[in-house]
Design a protein around this motif. Sequence first.
Motif, PDB file in Angstrom:
ATOM      1  N   ILE A  77       0.189   2.469  -0.505  1.00 20.73           N
ATOM      2  CA  ILE A  77      -0.780   1.409  -0.188  1.00 20.73           C
ATOM      3  C   ILE A  77      -1.523   0.971  -1.454  1.00 20.73           C
ATOM      4  N   MET A  78      -1.963   1.947  -2.265  1.00 18.44           N
ATOM      5  CA  MET A  78      -2.749   1.577  -3.453  1.00 18.44           C
ATOM      6  C   MET A  78      -1.950   0.757  -4.446  1.00 18.44           C
ATOM      7  N   THR A  79      -0.680   1.136  -4.629  1.00 24.27           N
ATOM      8  CA  THR A  79       0.130   0.370  -5.577  1.00 24.27           C
ATOM      9  C   THR A  79       0.678  -0.886  -4.923  1.00 24.27           C
ATOM     10  N   THR A  80       0.340  -1.088  -3.649  1.00 27.81           N
ATOM     11  CA  THR A  80       0.786  -2.242  -2.866  1.00 27.81           C
ATOM     12  C   THR A  80       2.297  -2.269  -2.706  1.00 27.81           C
ATOM     13  N   THR A  81       2.927  -1.084  -2.676  1.00 30.55           N
ATOM     14  CA  THR A  81       4.369  -1.047  -2.479  1.00 30.55           C
ATOM     15  C   THR A  81       4.693  -1.267  -1.002  1.00 30.55           C
ATOM     16  N   GLY A  82       4.207  -0.372  -0.147  1.00 33.60           N
ATOM     17  CA  GLY A  82       4.430  -0.567   1.281  1.00 33.60           C
ATOM     18  C   GLY A  82       5.597   0.207   1.858  1.00 33.60           C
ATOM     19  N   PHE A  83       6.128   1.189   1.114  1.00 30.44           N
ATOM     20  CA  PHE A  83       7.106   2.096   1.700  1.00 30.44           C
ATOM     21  C   PHE A  83       6.372   2.982   2.715  1.00 30.44           C
ATOM     22  N   ALA A  84       7.149   3.606   3.625  1.00 35.19           N
ATOM     23  CA  ALA A  84       6.528   4.534   4.557  1.00 35.19           C
ATOM     24  C   ALA A  84       7.431   5.742   4.745  1.00 35.19           C
ATOM     25  N   THR A  85       6.820   6.930   4.832  1.00 31.13           N
ATOM     26  CA  THR A  85       7.600   8.126   5.134  1.00 31.13           C
ATOM     27  C   THR A  85       7.350   8.564   6.566  1.00 31.13           C
ATOM     28  N   THR A  86       6.362   7.970   7.166  1.00 29.93           N
ATOM     29  CA  THR A  86       6.002   8.361   8.533  1.00 29.93           C
ATOM     30  C   THR A  86       5.300   7.166   9.143  1.00 29.93           C
ATOM     31  N   ASN A  87       5.233   7.127  10.450  1.00 32.53           N
ATOM     32  CA  ASN A  87       4.545   6.001  11.071  1.00 32.53           C
ATOM     33  C   ASN A  87       3.038   6.221  10.986  1.00 32.53           C
ATOM     34  N   PHE A  88       2.435   5.740   9.910  1.00 30.77           N
ATOM     35  CA  PHE A  88       1.006   6.001   9.718  1.00 30.77           C
ATOM     36  C   PHE A  88       0.137   5.241  10.711  1.00 30.77           C
ATOM     37  N   ASP A  89       0.760   4.403  11.516  1.00 29.54           N
ATOM     38  CA  ASP A  89      -0.014   3.711  12.539  1.00 29.54           C
ATOM     39  C   ASP A  89      -0.500   4.697  13.612  1.00 29.54           C
ATOM     40  N   ASN A  90       0.180   5.860  13.673  1.00 28.81           N
ATOM     41  CA  ASN A  90      -0.251   6.874  14.650  1.00 28.81           C
ATOM     42  C   ASN A  90      -1.342   7.784  14.097  1.00 28.81           C
ATOM     43  N   GLY A 139      -0.069  -5.344  -6.738  1.00 26.82           N
ATOM     44  CA  GLY A 139      -0.882  -6.493  -6.346  1.00 26.82           C
ATOM     45  C   GLY A 139      -2.309  -6.078  -6.059  1.00 26.82           C
ATOM     46  N   GLY A 140      -2.923  -6.818  -5.116  1.00 25.56           N
ATOM     47  CA  GLY A 140      -4.299  -6.531  -4.763  1.00 25.56           C
ATOM     48  C   GLY A 140      -5.270  -7.167  -5.723  1.00 25.56           C
ATOM     49  N   MET A 141      -6.539  -6.795  -5.552  1.00 22.58           N
ATOM     50  CA  MET A 141      -7.570  -7.432  -6.358  1.00 22.58           C
ATOM     51  C   MET A 141      -7.636  -6.831  -7.758  1.00 22.58           C
ATOM     52  N   LYS A 142      -7.104  -5.652  -7.944  1.00 24.00           N
ATOM     53  CA  LYS A 142      -7.047  -4.896  -9.200  1.00 24.00           C
ATOM     54  C   LYS A 142      -8.348  -4.127  -9.438  1.00 24.00           C
ATOM     55  N   TRP A 143      -8.166  -2.892  -9.857  1.00 21.96           N
ATOM     56  CA  TRP A 143      -9.327  -2.039 -10.120  1.00 21.96           C
ATOM     57  C   TRP A 143     -10.164  -2.561 -11.271  1.00 21.96           C
ATOM     58  N   ASP A 194      -0.323 -16.965   1.580  1.00 14.22           N
ATOM     59  CA  ASP A 194      -1.146 -15.823   1.176  1.00 14.22           C
ATOM     60  C   ASP A 194      -0.409 -14.925   0.182  1.00 14.22           C
ATOM     61  N   MET A 195       0.874 -14.703   0.444  1.00 12.69           N
ATOM     62  CA  MET A 195       1.638 -13.821  -0.443  1.00 12.69           C
ATOM     63  C   MET A 195       1.714 -14.418  -1.851  1.00 12.69           C
ATOM     64  N   LEU A 196       2.030 -15.740  -1.904  1.00 22.67           N
ATOM     65  CA  LEU A 196       2.128 -16.392  -3.222  1.00 22.67           C
ATOM     66  C   LEU A 196       0.774 -16.390  -3.923  1.00 22.67           C
ATOM     67  N   ALA A 197      -0.266 -16.763  -3.159  1.00 27.24           N
ATOM     68  CA  ALA A 197      -1.599 -16.815  -3.760  1.00 27.24           C
ATOM     69  C   ALA A 197      -2.012 -15.434  -4.243  1.00 27.24           C
ATOM     70  N   GLY A 198      -1.656 -14.408  -3.477  1.00 23.84           N
ATOM     71  CA  GLY A 198      -2.017 -13.047  -3.863  1.00 23.84           C
ATOM     72  C   GLY A 198      -1.299 -12.618  -5.122  1.00 23.84           C
ATOM     73  N   ARG A 199       0.007 -12.881  -5.207  1.00 20.76           N
ATOM     74  CA  ARG A 199       0.773 -12.450  -6.370  1.00 20.76           C
ATOM     75  C   ARG A 199       0.320 -13.175  -7.630  1.00 20.76           C
ATOM     76  N   LEU A 200       0.082 -14.506  -7.500  1.00 19.31           N
ATOM     77  CA  LEU A 200      -0.256 -15.289  -8.697  1.00 19.31           C
ATOM     78  C   LEU A 200      -1.762 -15.350  -8.910  1.00 19.31           C
ATOM     79  N   GLU A 201      -2.499 -14.569  -8.137  1.00 18.85           N
ATOM     80  CA  GLU A 201      -3.942 -14.507  -8.262  1.00 18.85           C
ATOM     81  C   GLU A 201      -4.584 -15.874  -8.062  1.00 18.85           C
ATOM     82  N   ILE A 202      -4.209 -16.509  -6.985  1.00 21.52           N
ATOM     83  CA  ILE A 202      -4.870 -17.662  -6.385  1.00 21.52           C
ATOM     84  C   ILE A 202      -4.788 -18.965  -7.185  1.00 21.52           C
ATOM     85  N   LEU A 203      -5.261 -18.958  -8.433  1.00 21.07           N
ATOM     86  CA  LEU A 203      -5.427 -20.232  -9.124  1.00 21.07           C
ATOM     87  C   LEU A 203      -4.144 -21.066  -9.253  1.00 21.07           C
TER      88      LEU A 203
END
Lengths: 453, 486
Positions: free
Chosen positions: B313-326, B350-354, B461-470
């Motif tokens: 989640i932090m690196t914004t990858t989004g792989f999963a090893t388990t169903n974390f929704d549970n 991605g994300g807002m960056k630390w 949203d995905m494009l704006a997020g990757r290219l940092e909006i502007l």
Amino acid sequence: MKIIIGGGGKVGGVLVEKLSAEGHDLTLIDSDRQTLERSIENFDIMSYNGNCASYDVLIQAGVEEADLLIAAAASDEINLLSCFTAHSINPSIKTIARVRNPEYSTQAYTMRKQFGLSLTVNPERHAAAEMRRLLKYPGFLKRDTFAKGRAEIVELKIDEKSPLNNIVLKDLGSVIKCQALVCAVLRDGKAEAPNGNFRLQKDDRIYVSAPSKNMSVLLDNLGVVARKTKKVMIAGGSTISYYLAKLLELDGIEVTIIEKDEEKCQELSRLLPGATIINGDASAQDVLDSEGIRETDALVSLTGMDELNIIISIFGNICKVPQIITKVSQLNNNYVTEDLSIGSIITPKESVAYTIVRYVRAMSNQAGAAVSIHTIAEGQAEAIEFVVDANTLNAGVPLKNIRLRNGVLICGIINGVNTEIPNGDSVFNEGDSVIVVASVGTVLMQLNDIFIV
Amino acid sequence: MNFKMVGRILSLILAVEAVLMLPAVGICFFDKDYFVAACFGVTIVITAVIAGILAIFGRDARMEFYAREGFVSVGLCWILMSLMGCLPFYFSRQIPNFIDALFEIVSGFTTTGSSIIPNVELLSRGLLYWRSFSHWIGGMGVLVFLLAIVPLNGKNAGFTLHLMRAESPGPDVGKLAPKMRETAKILYIIYIALTVLDFLFLLMGGMSVFDSVCTAFGTAGTGGFGVRADSIASYSPYLQNVTTVFMLLFGINFTVYYLLLLKNFKQALKDEEIHLYLGFFAVATIIITGNIAKMYPSIGDAARHAAFQVASIMTTTGFATTNFDNWPVFSKTILLMLMIPGACAGSTGGGMKWARINILTKTLVRNIRRMLHPRRVERIRVNSNVIDEKVVDNTSAYLAAYCAIAVASLLVISFDGLTMESNISAVIACFNNIGPGFAQVGPEMNFAIYSPLSKIVLIFDMLAGRLEILPILILFTKHTWTVSKR
């Protein structure tokens, strides 16, 4: 080459432009963020914010691996300290410092080992030397010498009465009756590379290459009165004025300097016992009139303000002063200055930047690197001198059989005995010097770059 | 606006994209899957033709190129590239709906990893490869790649900086070397070296070559497309741990690796952003491990899943090893919060960056101090260097734009009748380029349930997020499209 430039001011700015175009790795240090921002947006360089004499900043900018440091910050002291610091960190680095104050020039030379200086440059003295060369040959707007003074490229303006007015270039020989080649024409602010059918017009500014020994013949046949300059009036008592007066004194020319500030006048009078120093406003018509602007052979406008210099020179033109030189340091608008009748224009930052570029080229030590380089046609073209060596292509081939790149012209071949203005049958051989004129966009790092391979 | 020059850059990018599709064709031929190979072939031809037309349009371009041309080029380039990139999916009918295909490839290029495909194992391997490879291309950025291979020099070669600034993430993008080409090369060499290393570690753990390649691409770009329906869950714990480590590595600012290569350890290790990034990773992992410990057979298992999920989640990858929704709501809330800061500036994440969080926090503290001492003058420092006030301003403006877009998107997609939790997590997951969200868009679900309009909003949203909006927002201003009359 890895080059660090300290200070992105007038000289620094020109250097960034020229040296980045030649493909060097440039790092610019300046204490002003806006200057840096402007530079990195326009050129492919890196920048550091800070003082270029500071140890930390120099280390950050990579002085340990750099080949050359050019210190061109605002003050001489910073420049010298910067070179000294850089040299202490990296003893193999070469350094160039801009040193303005004449008081330092001796010690910068005698202490060059301690400071690690390879070269010091003084924009004002460069400008003064260039003006002196122009004053020696009145009639030319600009004069560049090549091959140790054996060939020259001169700039002329064609007026109504000129014998060149309305002449087609292939008939040029019949008018001037000596070897000469028009290698560029500046018309309406644009440089053109003329061919044989080009017709010269009034107000064209032409760049003619000719052997130096033909210069007086050329002058005679062009109807330019080659009278000797005896009296020069300098408006403004700047540092350049001091250097110029000093040089002209050596030539036995009578110098009058007009300066508004009384203290400066006192100082100038102390430094220049032979010159006439007038305390007055050089922009005031009556001062110029009463000091004999109508009798002087040349007027040089050297006040600290470009606008004022231009106005003084225009007035000089109205008073029919035979030769006028105007210093323009900031204005970057050739279109404006070219249309005014203000004689030769000297921009100190450019002449000094070219000295450094020449040094850098020599340092890169490439086979066939340029020996010297001069700008002509308001910076739109360059005249470059190369030496033909064993690696040069097409040696011994008649020029008509060689395909040159667009916008490139060979306009002088100097061999051991002869200076030749080439035609289609001319050849160059190993050891000859070749003068090439090219538009500024074409970067010529070595002689072979002029050929289409 | 210098459209001709923009056209020239777009044509180069499309040419690069056409070449990058070739390996997928090779895989199709290897699998004797000639229909999909033909789909790629047709796409390559279309892309090349458009590139040619743009090249002709831009052949006599003037060289004037400023910041706005840089932003517009980058924005248009990503849109055009996505339009071309989705065609193989569409032509092959494996994703029959065009919007869905576009969603999938935008999710790939922006390294999001949100999918509309219910079962990826049904896709042909050529398409699977192209999906994962799009992560790798998008991670470091195509324009940066272009800068590394094509000499874009000219009269004002400084314009390349505008391209890099517009495409690379972070509040203050700078060069590593005086020449842009060198800078881009250094970045790509580090990127390729780390990717190869990841691939080798996966291979050693017994993963098949194809799976290793695709997983390495997904990890390197911090994307998150897997080749199996259950993402990484069915791989061995060793492979999961390798992926955890490499996700974390790709979320670090690449400048740090360059400093390490230069043996400048002191400067590399004192980077505040990395302290924040790794600190939050450690703390979140420990808390979540405690929270979920009862759900797994051993504390080791719980720690492995917690570390993997926090890194993912932090690196914004989004792989999963388990169903974390549970997982318990507390753990899920921590994950949701970690989605927003994301990874480090100058990484593939991605994300807002630390780095921005760091600046914003310091600005907040300064402004509070200012209330107490109105005349106090204080500059904000990061890594003990003073930050330009312009960067501080831009960061605040970024936060405002970020919130505005997130709220507006949430409003639009809430028409579709999904739960609030799904919608909020869908917007945050897409905008921060993460991938899966919670509830109806959780790790075992997909985004196909949304309406076409919502999908378009999420693509934006995905494009704006990757290219940092502007670079994306600038395409919607009138000024951008005014053609100069002379």
